[in-house]
Each structure stands twice: as structure tokens, then as C-alpha cells.
Design a protein around this motif. Structure first.
Motif, PDB file in Angstrom:
ATOM      1  N   ASP A 158      28.043  50.869  70.939  1.00 13.62           N
ATOM      2  CA  ASP A 158      27.056  51.590  70.124  1.00 13.62           C
ATOM      3  C   ASP A 158      25.721  51.788  70.835  1.00 13.62           C
ATOM      4  O   ASP A 158      24.810  52.409  70.294  1.00 13.62           O
ATOM      5  N   GLY A 159      25.563  51.232  72.045  1.00 12.41           N
ATOM      6  CA  GLY A 159      24.364  51.488  72.839  1.00 12.41           C
ATOM      7  C   GLY A 159      23.124  50.725  72.430  1.00 12.41           C
ATOM      8  O   GLY A 159      22.048  50.959  72.974  1.00 12.41           O
ATOM      9  N   PHE A 210      39.286  56.187  68.723  1.00 13.56           N
ATOM     10  CA  PHE A 210      38.074  55.389  68.512  1.00 13.56           C
ATOM     11  C   PHE A 210      37.937  54.928  67.057  1.00 13.56           C
ATOM     12  O   PHE A 210      36.841  54.582  66.609  1.00 13.56           O
ATOM     13  N   ALA A 211      39.032  54.915  66.333  1.00 14.55           N
ATOM     14  CA  ALA A 211      39.003  54.416  64.959  1.00 14.55           C
ATOM     15  C   ALA A 211      38.890  52.899  64.968  1.00 14.55           C
ATOM     16  O   ALA A 211      39.356  52.229  65.891  1.00 14.55           O
ATOM     17  N   ASN A 212      38.301  52.329  63.928  1.00 14.69           N
ATOM     18  CA  ASN A 212      38.174  50.876  63.830  1.00 14.69           C
ATOM     19  C   ASN A 212      39.514  50.202  63.627  1.00 14.69           C
ATOM     20  O   ASN A 212      39.716  49.064  64.042  1.00 14.69           O
ATOM     21  N   ALA A 213      40.464  50.883  62.993  1.00 12.63           N
ATOM     22  CA  ALA A 213      41.786  50.301  62.758  1.00 12.63           C
ATOM     23  C   ALA A 213      42.583  50.238  64.050  1.00 12.63           C
ATOM     24  O   ALA A 213      42.460  51.112  64.916  1.00 12.63           O
ATOM     25  N   THR A 214      43.421  49.223  64.182  1.00 11.64           N
ATOM     26  CA  THR A 214      44.221  49.074  65.398  1.00 11.64           C
ATOM     27  C   THR A 214      45.194  50.233  65.587  1.00 11.64           C
ATOM     28  O   THR A 214      45.608  50.525  66.708  1.00 11.64           O
ATOM     29  N   SER A 215      45.545  50.923  64.498  1.00 13.19           N
ATOM     30  CA  SER A 215      46.483  52.043  64.594  1.00 13.19           C
ATOM     31  C   SER A 215      45.894  53.221  65.374  1.00 13.19           C
ATOM     32  O   SER A 215      46.638  54.107  65.803  1.00 13.19           O
ATOM     33  N   GLY A 216      44.583  53.226  65.578  1.00 15.51           N
ATOM     34  CA  GLY A 216      43.946  54.329  66.294  1.00 15.51           C
ATOM     35  C   GLY A 216      44.038  54.226  67.801  1.00 15.51           C
ATOM     36  O   GLY A 216      43.732  55.187  68.508  1.00 15.51           O
ATOM     37  N   ILE A 227      31.272  51.345  64.726  1.00 15.47           N
ATOM     38  CA  ILE A 227      31.151  52.645  65.382  1.00 15.47           C
ATOM     39  C   ILE A 227      32.534  53.254  65.605  1.00 15.47           C
ATOM     40  O   ILE A 227      33.477  52.561  65.980  1.00 15.47           O
ATOM     41  N   THR A 228      32.648  54.557  65.325  1.00 17.02           N
ATOM     42  CA  THR A 228      33.939  55.237  65.443  1.00 17.02           C
ATOM     43  C   THR A 228      33.935  56.326  66.514  1.00 17.02           C
ATOM     44  O   THR A 228      34.867  57.125  66.586  1.00 17.02           O
ATOM     45  N   THR A 229      32.919  56.333  67.351  1.00 15.58           N
ATOM     46  CA  THR A 229      32.902  57.149  68.567  1.00 15.58           C
ATOM     47  C   THR A 229      31.858  56.549  69.482  1.00 15.58           C
ATOM     48  O   THR A 229      30.849  56.009  69.005  1.00 15.58           O
ATOM     49  N   PRO A 230      32.062  56.540  70.787  1.00 12.50           N
ATOM     50  CA  PRO A 230      31.096  55.872  71.671  1.00 12.50           C
ATOM     51  C   PRO A 230      29.713  56.526  71.626  1.00 12.50           C
ATOM     52  O   PRO A 230      29.586  57.726  71.397  1.00 12.50           O
ATOM     53  N   THR A 231      28.703  55.706  71.868  1.00 14.70           N
ATOM     54  CA  THR A 231      27.339  56.206  72.044  1.00 14.70           C
ATOM     55  C   THR A 231      27.079  56.372  73.536  1.00 14.70           C
ATOM     56  O   THR A 231      27.369  55.488  74.326  1.00 14.70           O
TER      57      THR A 231
END
Length: 249
Positions: A80-81, A112-118, A138-142
């Protein structure tokens, strides 16, 4: 030179891939998802080792990263930076324990989903079970910050952590390659260039960074054409035979 590789000694070897920003081709977000594929061999085991950082920073975690942990498993993280602790990252770790002196084709796909399935991690075309860690939501990198660099073999902010491994054919795509593509790229363990579509591999146009580690030079070319050429410090080539086409010393 299709089997040539770079060998990192785990002491001070690394590749500087140059300045990275939020506009860099490898600054991939959840809008497309990401795929990363590479071949790696660890001569020794039992220590945490950094493999790749998309946007390394002197104080904060930025971008995304690949590591081998002290249990000799591959992990994929995004950041998340805003700091360098567990609350600033999301990490997905595979369950396969690697063996020493063994080549592995590692493939990672993620939304980049929080769930392991992502996130899916493959070793030699076999799917790993995933364990998540880190408490960032966070669901996408910063990708914001200053003095950011793409880097292979070294970890910042802790600049004294280095990776000891052999590496060849490292590619990054914008998008999640399907199983048919990944099996084609694995190619039963044989060399395959990621630059041209072959058989079930039809996603070469989505390459955002690609390094083959087979030119024998201290500058490694980004063969995707996106300009992330790297300067090699310390790492040396293996299984490489230079041939002179004119008089040379």
C-alpha cells in the motif's frame, strides 16, 4: 544459449531495472490482473530470499514483489506504499517446499484480491495451495513514491537482504494467462521464448517486461520493448558460450 542463466551469490549481486513509476508498463493493477513466469534454482535453502521487486523503495513497501520464504516456499506480495510492516502488505504463499539445486518453472497469476482464490501459484505446472498473510485490505498495488526502482535479487528497505539463486527467462504480463497458456509456456521444461505466440500460448502481446539472461553482457535487455533494461552488478552467467564474429580479445 537457450539454457543460459544468471547466478546471484546472495551477498551483493543484483539487477537494477531502472526507475519505475505508476506509469511504467510493469505497474500493473487489478483492472487487468497480472501473470509472472520465471525459471529459478536455489543452491542453498533455509533462508528468506528476495527475488523481484517492481518498485523498490528505501523506506516503504511499494508495488509488488516475489520472494522465497525461510520455509522454501514462493510468495507473492503487493503493497500500500505507506509503511513496511504486515499492515502494509498482502501476501499469498504457495505450499510447495522447494528442493536445492533443482530448476523450477514458477508461474503466478493474481487479481490482487484479498481472498486466496484471487492468486494462483504454479511450480512446474502444478498448482500450489495458497495461504494468505499481511493485514492490508489493499486490492491493487500502490505505485506512488520517489526514487523507486525495479530490482532483482535485493530487498529494500532492508538493503542487507539478498537472494542466492540462478535465474532465467523472466516475464510479466498484464492479464491472467489461462492454464493452456501456462502449460504451453512451461513446454515440458524446455526453453520457449515468450516473445512469439506458439501453440496454445497466444498472449505475447500482453508482455510488459521480459528478460532472457542470455546475452553475456552486463546490461540485460527488456525484450518486451518496454524499456526496462537492467544493469547487472555482480551476478554472472552460467551455461553461456560467447562466440566472436570478428577479431576480439
Amino acid at each position: 544459449h537457450q539454457d543460459s542463466f544468471l547466478s546471484f551469490d546472495g551477498t551483493n549481486d543484483y539487477i537494477d531495472l531502472g526507475t519505475t513509476t505508476s506509469s511504467s508498463p510493469i505497474a500493473i493493477t487489478s483492472s487487468t490482473g497480472i501473470t509472472i513466469v520465471f525459471w529459478i534454482n536455489f543452491p542453498t535453502l533455509g533462508a528468506a530470499e528476495p527475488i523481484f521487486r517492481s518498485h523498490d523503495h528505501a523506506s516503504d513497501y511499494v508495488g509488488y514483489a516475489i520472494d522465497k520464504n525461510s520455509s522454501d516456499q514462493i510468495s507473492f506480495s503487493w503493497y500500500d506504499g505507506s509503511g513496511s510492516g504486515p499492515s502494509d502488505r498482502r501476501t499469498m504463499t504457495g505450499n510447495v517446499t522447494l528442493s536445492a539445486n533443482t530448476w523450477y518453472a514458477v508461474a503466478i497469476t493474481s487479481t490482487f484480491a484479498n481472498a486466496t482464490s484471487g492468486t494462483v501459484i504454479y511450480t512446474n505446472a502444478s498448482i500450489n495451495s495458497i495461504t494468505e498473510s499481511g493485514t492490508s485490505s489493499i486490492t491493487t498495488p500502490t505505485y506512488s513514491g520517489s526514487n523507486l526502482k525495479g530490482i532483482i535479487g535485493q530487498k529494500l528497505p532492508s538493503t542487507d537482504i539478498w537472494g542466492e539463486f540462478k535465474l532465467r527467462n523472466f516475464g510479466i504480463w498484464a492479464g491472467r494467462l489461462n492454464v493452456a497458456n501456462l502449460i504451453a509456456i512451461y513446454n515440458s521444461g524446455n526453453f520457449l521464448s515468450f516473445l512469439e505466440d506458439t501453440g496454445n500460448y497466444d498472449q505475447s502481446s500482453e508482455l510488459k517486461g521480459y528478460w532472457e539472461f542470455n546475452n553475456g553482457d552486463n546490461i540485460i535487455q527488456d525484450k518486451s520493448g518496454n524499456g526496462a533494461n537492467g544493469t547487472i552488478t555482480g551476478a554472472v552467467y552460467g551455461d553461456f558460450l560467447p562466440i566472436a564474429l570478428s577479431d576480439t580479445t
